[in-house]
Scaffold this motif. Structure first.
Motif, PDB file in Angstrom:
ATOM      1  N   PRO A 363      35.181  45.318  30.508  1.00 27.62           N
ATOM      2  CA  PRO A 363      36.164  44.604  30.832  1.00 27.62           C
ATOM      3  C   PRO A 363      37.571  45.828  30.852  1.00 27.62           C
ATOM      4  N   CYS A 364      38.106  45.253  32.356  1.00 23.45           N
ATOM      5  CA  CYS A 364      39.554  46.067  32.071  1.00 23.45           C
ATOM      6  C   CYS A 364      40.255  45.826  33.438  1.00 23.45           C
ATOM      7  N   GLY A 416      52.680  39.622  42.829  1.00 25.51           N
ATOM      8  CA  GLY A 416      52.382  38.587  42.340  1.00 25.51           C
ATOM      9  C   GLY A 416      50.496  38.944  42.069  1.00 25.51           C
ATOM     10  N   GLU A 417      50.385  40.004  42.335  1.00 26.63           N
ATOM     11  CA  GLU A 417      48.462  39.831  42.521  1.00 26.63           C
ATOM     12  C   GLU A 417      48.309  40.218  41.110  1.00 26.63           C
ATOM     13  N   TYR A 418      47.082  40.628  40.679  1.00 24.95           N
ATOM     14  CA  TYR A 418      46.503  40.611  39.460  1.00 24.95           C
ATOM     15  C   TYR A 418      44.777  40.893  39.669  1.00 24.95           C
ATOM     16  N   ALA A 419      43.981  42.236  39.304  1.00 29.36           N
ATOM     17  CA  ALA A 419      42.506  42.455  39.367  1.00 29.36           C
ATOM     18  C   ALA A 419      42.191  42.547  38.623  1.00 29.36           C
ATOM     19  N   ALA A 420      40.912  42.812  38.040  1.00 29.99           N
ATOM     20  CA  ALA A 420      39.404  43.339  36.266  1.00 29.99           C
ATOM     21  C   ALA A 420      38.656  43.341  36.863  1.00 29.99           C
ATOM     22  N   THR A 421      38.106  44.271  36.266  1.00 30.15           N
ATOM     23  CA  THR A 421      36.950  44.012  36.586  1.00 30.15           C
ATOM     24  C   THR A 421      36.168  44.652  35.472  1.00 30.15           C
TER      25      THR A 421
END
Length: 475
Positions: A363-364, A416-421
């Motif tokens: 997760p990051c 205002g955006e974010y992302a993770a995988t």
């Protein structure tokens, strides 16, 4: 007095810290090195110990004429358990028994010109042992042995091991393809299975035509679907094992398709020369059945091909069944988790599936708009705005598992955006918080191959009552 009491406590604290550190070191080494230790032991037990000096075991030999009984007694005294003699009428019957795969070799005694019928397609090392043994038998009778090749291999397969390396070239990559696809977090189960099927098609076509170009195999295109079925037997079974063995999956899969399947295949060392345990595995494992199917198709007029292909098909069906069972298990756990709403005290963290050779995604946070080569695609993304829909920059995004452990931290960009995988296939809690905004929490289900979006609209944090009263008093 206080100082006197504190002095004996310090060594105990240091001893406890040292013990804790040592325990952590041992656990880390055990979790890291178990696979190489397993592989090291497996190669010693499955390769070096049984094959350092291979000898024949119960090799079926058709012997023409009335002297079969005497020859059997002589061979039994010289090499107990090495040969099983089967009487036949004449030299022609001995030859036919070899080409029909009823026996491994045929021998026709004669005072001056005894004949030995062998099949190089069954392995050069076995052919050498047979020639050596029956040359001695012929010389003892005063004759000169004549060796006839009943099933010669293709011109480019001088040692009779070409099929083994052809099949090996499709076995190991089929397993590795599964390991690499575990990194493809944006691929669902269906896409991964379709990818494994596509990889198998490419492997079987390329392997066949490369082997043909080197004259390792005859021109028999029917071998292509046989090879394809074997790639799917390995790939689908390996993929189906993942949900059930988790971090131990590499050991189980490699144990099946390398440590057990290769020695029992009869490709590098003929099955008649391997220990009994591996001879018992030979009719079961997919690699050995493919080699026998190809031998039958190429050199023995299709003899017994159907039986070996059916065994490979059984592995394919078993792999599909494991995948279906794993999907059912995953849906059942997700449904139960959604219904129960279990918390960290009730749910144990499951260890991730890890491969000793390939690091699986963790997760990051990732850039929301970056699409660089080899960069993992987001499995969770979203946008954070204020009460008027304007993007909020620098909002902290925290993702925790249902067991309460923090998985990752991120922050929103200018839009205002974010992302993770790399999130696990479970429900996770997504928390958005800012210094002057009320925090918001959402519970979403992260699923492999199904990116999820979670947007937030954060309201301003109300001013404390005292501060509001003071501001009103000024006016």
């Amino acid at each position: 007095m206080a100082q006197h009491k504190a002095e004996p406590e310090s060594p105990q604290g240091e001893e406890g810290s040292t013990s804790s550190s040592l325990g952590a070191t041992v656990r880390t080494l055990a979790s890291t090195l178990w696979f190489p230790a397993f592989f090291f032991t497996g190669f010693l037990v499955c390769y070096l110990l049984p094959f350092h000096n291979p000898v024949p075991h119960h090799v079926d030999v058709a012997v023409a004429g009335p002297s079969a009984g005497q020859l059997e007694q002589a061979l039994e005294q010289k090499s107990p358990g090495a040969f099983d003699i089967h009487p036949v009428a004449d030299a022609g019957a001995a030859h036919d028994a070899v080409t029909n795969r009823e026996v491994t070799a045929g021998y026709a005694p004669d005072a001056k010109h005894p004949q030995l019928f062998v099949a190089k397609a069954d392995g050069y090392s076995l052919e050498s042992v047979l020639q050596k043994t029956f040359t001695s038998v012929a010389q003892h009778s005063g004759g000169q042995l004549q060796v006839h090749e009943a099933a010669p291999t293709a011109p480019g397969d001088g040692m009779g091991t070409g099929l083994f390396y052809l099949v090996l070239a499709c076995t190991i990559p089929s397993y590795i393809s599964v390991m690499m696809l575990l990194r493809a977090t944006t691929f669902g189960r269906r896409k991964k299975v379709l990818t494994l099927v596509s990889v198998g098609v490419v492997e079987s076509l390329v392997a066949y035509f490369v082997a043909r170009s080197m004259d390792v195999i005859p021109n028999e295109p029917l071998a292509i679907p046989f090879i394809f079925l074997m790639t799917q037997a390995v790939a689908l079974t390996s993929y189906g094992l993942v949900p059930f063995f988790k971090q131990f999956f590499p050991g189980v899969a490699m144990g099946l398709f390398v440590l057990l399947s290769m020695p029992s295949s009869g490709g590098a060392i003929p099955v008649q020369m391997v220990p009994g345990f591996f001879r018992a595995l030979h009719p079961i494992m997919p690699m050995g059945n493919l080699i026998e199917a190809l031998r039958g198709q190429f050199y023995f007029d299709g003899k017994d091909v159907g039986r070996h292909v059916l065994v490979i098909c059984a592995w394919v069906v078993g792999g599909i069944a494991l995948i279906a069972l794993g999907a059912w298990k995953e849906r059942r756990e997700a449904r139960k988790e959604a219904e129960d709403g279990r918390t960290g005290a009730e749910v144990e963290a499951e260890p991730p599936v890890e491969d000793p050779s390939f690091e699986l995604p963790q997760p990051c946070a990732v850039p929301p708009h970056s699409h660089r080569l080899l960069q993992q695609e987001p499995t969770l993304k979203g946008r954070v705005t204020d009460e008027r829909g304007r993007p909020l920059r620098g909002v902290a995004i925290t993702v925790t598992g249902t067991h309460g452990r923090e998985l990752l931290r991120a922050s929103t960009d200018e839009q205002g955006e974010y992302a993770a995988t790399g999130l696990p296939d479970h429900f996770v809690n997504v928390i958005a918080s800012g210094p002057d905004r009320l925090a918001a929490v959402a519970r979403v289900q992260a699923r492999d191959g199904h990116p999820v979006r979670q947007d937030f609209r954060l309201a301003p944090r109300p001013a404390p009552a005292g501060v509001g009263a003071q501001a009103a008093a000024r006016y």
